[in-house]
Design a protein around this motif. Structure first.
Motif, PDB file in Angstrom:
ATOM      1  N   THR A  49     -38.906 123.570 -27.892  1.00  0.00           N
ATOM      2  CA  THR A  49     -40.021 123.667 -26.939  1.00  0.00           C
ATOM      3  C   THR A  49     -39.774 122.820 -25.699  1.00  0.00           C
ATOM      4  O   THR A  49     -39.119 121.770 -25.752  1.00  0.00           O
ATOM      5  N   CYS A  50     -40.303 123.276 -24.561  1.00  0.00           N
ATOM      6  CA  CYS A  50     -40.303 122.477 -23.344  1.00  0.00           C
ATOM      7  C   CYS A  50     -41.543 122.836 -22.520  1.00  0.00           C
ATOM      8  O   CYS A  50     -42.106 123.926 -22.660  1.00  0.00           O
ATOM      9  N   GLN A  51     -41.977 121.920 -21.666  1.00  0.00           N
ATOM     10  CA  GLN A  51     -43.237 122.054 -20.926  1.00  0.00           C
ATOM     11  C   GLN A  51     -42.998 121.789 -19.443  1.00  0.00           C
ATOM     12  O   GLN A  51     -42.354 120.814 -19.057  1.00  0.00           O
ATOM     13  N   LEU A  52     -43.566 122.677 -18.616  1.00  0.00           N
ATOM     14  CA  LEU A  52     -43.507 122.527 -17.167  1.00  0.00           C
ATOM     15  C   LEU A  52     -44.686 121.679 -16.708  1.00  0.00           C
ATOM     16  O   LEU A  52     -45.825 121.909 -17.119  1.00  0.00           O
ATOM     17  N   LEU A  53     -44.422 120.679 -15.863  1.00  0.00           N
ATOM     18  CA  LEU A  53     -45.472 119.811 -15.327  1.00  0.00           C
ATOM     19  C   LEU A  53     -45.387 119.771 -13.798  1.00  0.00           C
ATOM     20  O   LEU A  53     -44.283 119.649 -13.245  1.00  0.00           O
ATOM     21  N   PRO A  54     -46.546 119.812 -13.103  1.00  0.00           N
ATOM     22  CA  PRO A  54     -47.877 120.072 -13.675  1.00  0.00           C
ATOM     23  C   PRO A  54     -47.939 121.480 -14.258  1.00  0.00           C
ATOM     24  O   PRO A  54     -47.156 122.352 -13.890  1.00  0.00           O
ATOM     25  N   VAL A  81     -39.141 139.586 -18.490  1.00  0.00           N
ATOM     26  CA  VAL A  81     -38.208 140.450 -19.212  1.00  0.00           C
ATOM     27  C   VAL A  81     -37.014 139.620 -19.706  1.00  0.00           C
ATOM     28  O   VAL A  81     -36.484 138.773 -18.972  1.00  0.00           O
ATOM     29  N   GLU A  82     -36.589 139.895 -20.936  1.00  0.00           N
ATOM     30  CA  GLU A  82     -35.417 139.219 -21.481  1.00  0.00           C
ATOM     31  C   GLU A  82     -34.148 139.781 -20.834  1.00  0.00           C
ATOM     32  O   GLU A  82     -33.985 140.991 -20.691  1.00  0.00           O
ATOM     33  N   VAL A  83     -33.232 138.887 -20.438  1.00  0.00           N
ATOM     34  CA  VAL A  83     -31.954 139.270 -19.832  1.00  0.00           C
ATOM     35  C   VAL A  83     -30.849 138.973 -20.843  1.00  0.00           C
ATOM     36  O   VAL A  83     -30.641 137.811 -21.218  1.00  0.00           O
ATOM     37  N   THR A  84     -30.146 140.003 -21.292  1.00  0.00           N
ATOM     38  CA  THR A  84     -29.183 139.826 -22.390  1.00  0.00           C
ATOM     39  C   THR A  84     -27.720 139.958 -21.968  1.00  0.00           C
ATOM     40  O   THR A  84     -26.836 139.715 -22.783  1.00  0.00           O
ATOM     41  N   VAL A  95     -32.501 134.983 -31.623  1.00  0.00           N
ATOM     42  CA  VAL A  95     -33.427 134.162 -30.844  1.00  0.00           C
ATOM     43  C   VAL A  95     -34.600 135.000 -30.337  1.00  0.00           C
ATOM     44  O   VAL A  95     -34.486 136.205 -30.119  1.00  0.00           O
ATOM     45  N   GLU A  96     -35.728 134.319 -30.156  1.00  0.00           N
ATOM     46  CA  GLU A  96     -36.949 134.994 -29.682  1.00  0.00           C
ATOM     47  C   GLU A  96     -37.776 133.997 -28.866  1.00  0.00           C
ATOM     48  O   GLU A  96     -37.925 132.836 -29.266  1.00  0.00           O
ATOM     49  N   LEU A  97     -38.284 134.439 -27.726  1.00  0.00           N
ATOM     50  CA  LEU A  97     -39.142 133.593 -26.905  1.00  0.00           C
ATOM     51  C   LEU A  97     -40.584 133.719 -27.375  1.00  0.00           C
ATOM     52  O   LEU A  97     -41.116 134.827 -27.468  1.00  0.00           O
ATOM     53  N   ILE A  98     -41.197 132.590 -27.696  1.00  0.00           N
ATOM     54  CA  ILE A  98     -42.607 132.573 -28.091  1.00  0.00           C
ATOM     55  C   ILE A  98     -43.431 132.340 -26.816  1.00  0.00           C
ATOM     56  O   ILE A  98     -43.349 131.285 -26.201  1.00  0.00           O
ATOM     57  N   VAL A 107     -43.036 126.834 -23.019  1.00  0.00           N
ATOM     58  CA  VAL A 107     -42.212 127.880 -23.628  1.00  0.00           C
ATOM     59  C   VAL A 107     -41.560 127.334 -24.891  1.00  0.00           C
ATOM     60  O   VAL A 107     -41.242 126.143 -24.986  1.00  0.00           O
ATOM     61  N   ALA A 108     -41.371 128.226 -25.824  1.00  0.00           N
ATOM     62  CA  ALA A 108     -40.743 127.853 -27.093  1.00  0.00           C
ATOM     63  C   ALA A 108     -39.713 128.916 -27.451  1.00  0.00           C
ATOM     64  O   ALA A 108     -40.007 130.108 -27.398  1.00  0.00           O
TER      65      ALA A 108
END
Length: 482
Positions: A49-54, A81-84, A95-98, A107-108
């Motif tokens: 997981t990571c978080q954008l601030l603000p 859209v996922e770029v593969t 892998v999967e974006l939550i 985002v996780a």
């Protein structure tokens, strides 16, 4: 790979990194991640997981997870859209974006079925126009392997030999022996082998001189999980088992086999005993992975070395007398060396060593003239398909050895040797030499002789043949015209 019309691949890569380097790190755009390493066990799933601030929506941003190179991401998400196209091969389908918190800049990334190769650092990268931000996080993968298994070999002059084995550990574990009082014992050998899945197999050997000791323990410790597994063996109890009083007998002489032939590795129990309920294992240097394992009436494929898969056949028609033969199909140079045949029952084993010599008798030597100058001639002798490394000699008409100008031995992908040796001859009017290539312990050699008179005669006949063909063609053309 994506093609960019009008640009070379190196130009595209250079441009990409130039953009990364010239992007501005916005004062009001920060990315934060976990403050501590994320610990996960092999086979489990994990969320990075990571978080954008603000907090702000990241729906239309580019979000990229990568390891060492941004150009080959673990996962990439752009404009929803996922770029593969550039994704690392080992993460495709894993892998999967939550997206539950993406509206708030959270985002996780979920990675399924964690492997030892997933261990290490990851980067979470946000990009919005000319502004970017990223953070790193550490993923620690750990695997708690099997409980150690202690095998005992019957007592000998030096005492009792104990071998402790275990599989499925990550990272590389710590190993130690203890006596019944908890005192550490010094192992005589210790081997750590990483298998195809990246997990560690451990094999450690201890020699106990005091066979009357009640028990000895083997412990395996995972430093990341701070967990250990241990096993204990009672030596007096194991010395009373059936197998402790038996011996395994193998060939008294080395087994000689030529490349491409089938190998027969035979061993048997003495005195005769039924081995149907025993485990029989043919190995090279370590107990695992093995050349072949017989257990509970069948072959254990999961423990076999990759290079022997599909190449072994067990002949067990005399197993009730304790005799077994392992057939290895189509001998290769890599098969050369020592093998061990082990019979095991109730964690007691006995073994015999078998010495296999694989030989390849190569092609007949070919002698060619490589050059002439100032009354000298250079000859080259070449041959293919030898194993082990052959002995090469030049000899004169009387059988005396002539030192070569140079000698080159190269080993091909199949393990066979190619030979090239050069000889400068000063008196070309009396050239008559032999090139001999041999395997000394085999007592066989192949040779070729070069004579200047024969060489001249060969040139004469070749010239005559060419003239004859030209004459036949000319006669044919004249007849057509007439």
């Amino acid at each position: 790979m994506v093609d960019f019309p009008g640009y070379s691949l190196s130009g595209v890569i250079a441009s990409f990194f130039f953009i990364l380097l010239t992007m501005k790190q916005s004062d009001d755009l920060r990315v934060i991640g976990p403050a501590h390493p994320i610990l996960v066990r092999v086979g489990e799933d994990v969320l990075l997981t990571c978080q954008l601030l603000p907090k702000r929506t990241a729906m239309h941003m580019e979000v990229r997870w990568y390891r060492s190179e941004p150009s080959t991401p673990v996962f990439m998400h752009r404009d929803g859209v996922e770029v593969t196209e550039m994704q690392m091969e080992e993460y495709k389908g894993r892998v999967e974006l939550i997206e539950n918190g993406i509206a708030n800049g959270s985002v996780a990334l979920k990675i399924y079925n964690i492997q030892p190769s997933d261990n290490g650092q990851y980067w979470c990268h946000f990009q919005d126009g000319n502004y970017c931000g990223e953070t790193s996080l550490l993923l620690e993968v750990a695997g708690l392997g099997s409980a150690p298994n202690i095998h005992m070999e019957g007592s000998g002059e030096s005492g009792v030999r104990l071998v402790c084995t275990t599989r499925g550990w990550f990272p590389e574990p710590q190993v130690f022996w203890e006596d019944i009082q908890g005192e550490k014992l010094l192992a005589v050998s210790e081997h750590h082998i990483q298998d195809e899945d990246g997990l560690f197999y451990v094999e450690t050997t201890l020699v106990v001189e005091n066979v009357s000791a009640e028990s000895v323990s083997c412990f395996i410790y995972n430093p990341v999980l701070s967990e250990e597994k241990g096993s204990v063996i009672s030596i007096p109890e194991k010395l009373q088992t059936e197998l402790a009083s038996l011996k395994v007998i193998g060939p008294s002489q080395p087994i000689l086999v030529r490349v491409g032939e089938d190998i027969q590795l035979t061993c048997y129990l003495s005195p005769k005993a039924n081995a149907q309920s025993m485990e029989v294992r043919w190995v090279r240097s370590h107990l695992y992975p093995a050349v072949h394992v017989y257990k509970d009436g069948d072959h254990v494929a999961g423990e076999q070395m990759a290079e022997y898969r599909g190449r072994t056949v067990l002949v067990s028609d005399a197993i009730d007398e304790g005799k077994l033969t392992l057939q290895v199909l189509s001998a290769r140079p890599s098969d050369d060396g020592q093998y061990r045949c082990l019979f095991e029952k109730d964690d007691v084993y006995q073994e015999a060593s078998l010495d296999l010599k694989v030989v390849g008798l190569g092609s007949s030597p070919l002698i060619t003239v490589e050059g002439r100058k100032d009354g000298e001639m250079q000859l080259m002798c070449s041959s293919d398909g030898w194993f082990p490394q052959p002995h090469v000699q030049w000899r004169d008409m009387q059988g005396n050895t002539i030192p070569s100008s140079s000698e080159a031995l190269t080993q091909g992908s199949h393990g066979l040797f190619h030979v090239e040796t050069l000889l400068w001859v000063t008196n070309i009017s009396t050239v008559n030499v032999t090139c001999s290539i041999s395997i000394p312990f085999l007592g066989e050699e192949k040779r070729a002789t070069f004579s200047l008179s024969e060489s001249r005669m060969t040139v004469f006949w070749k010239t005559l043949l060419i003239l004859g063909l030209l004459l036949a063609v000319a006669i044919g053309l004249l007849r057509r015209r007439s």
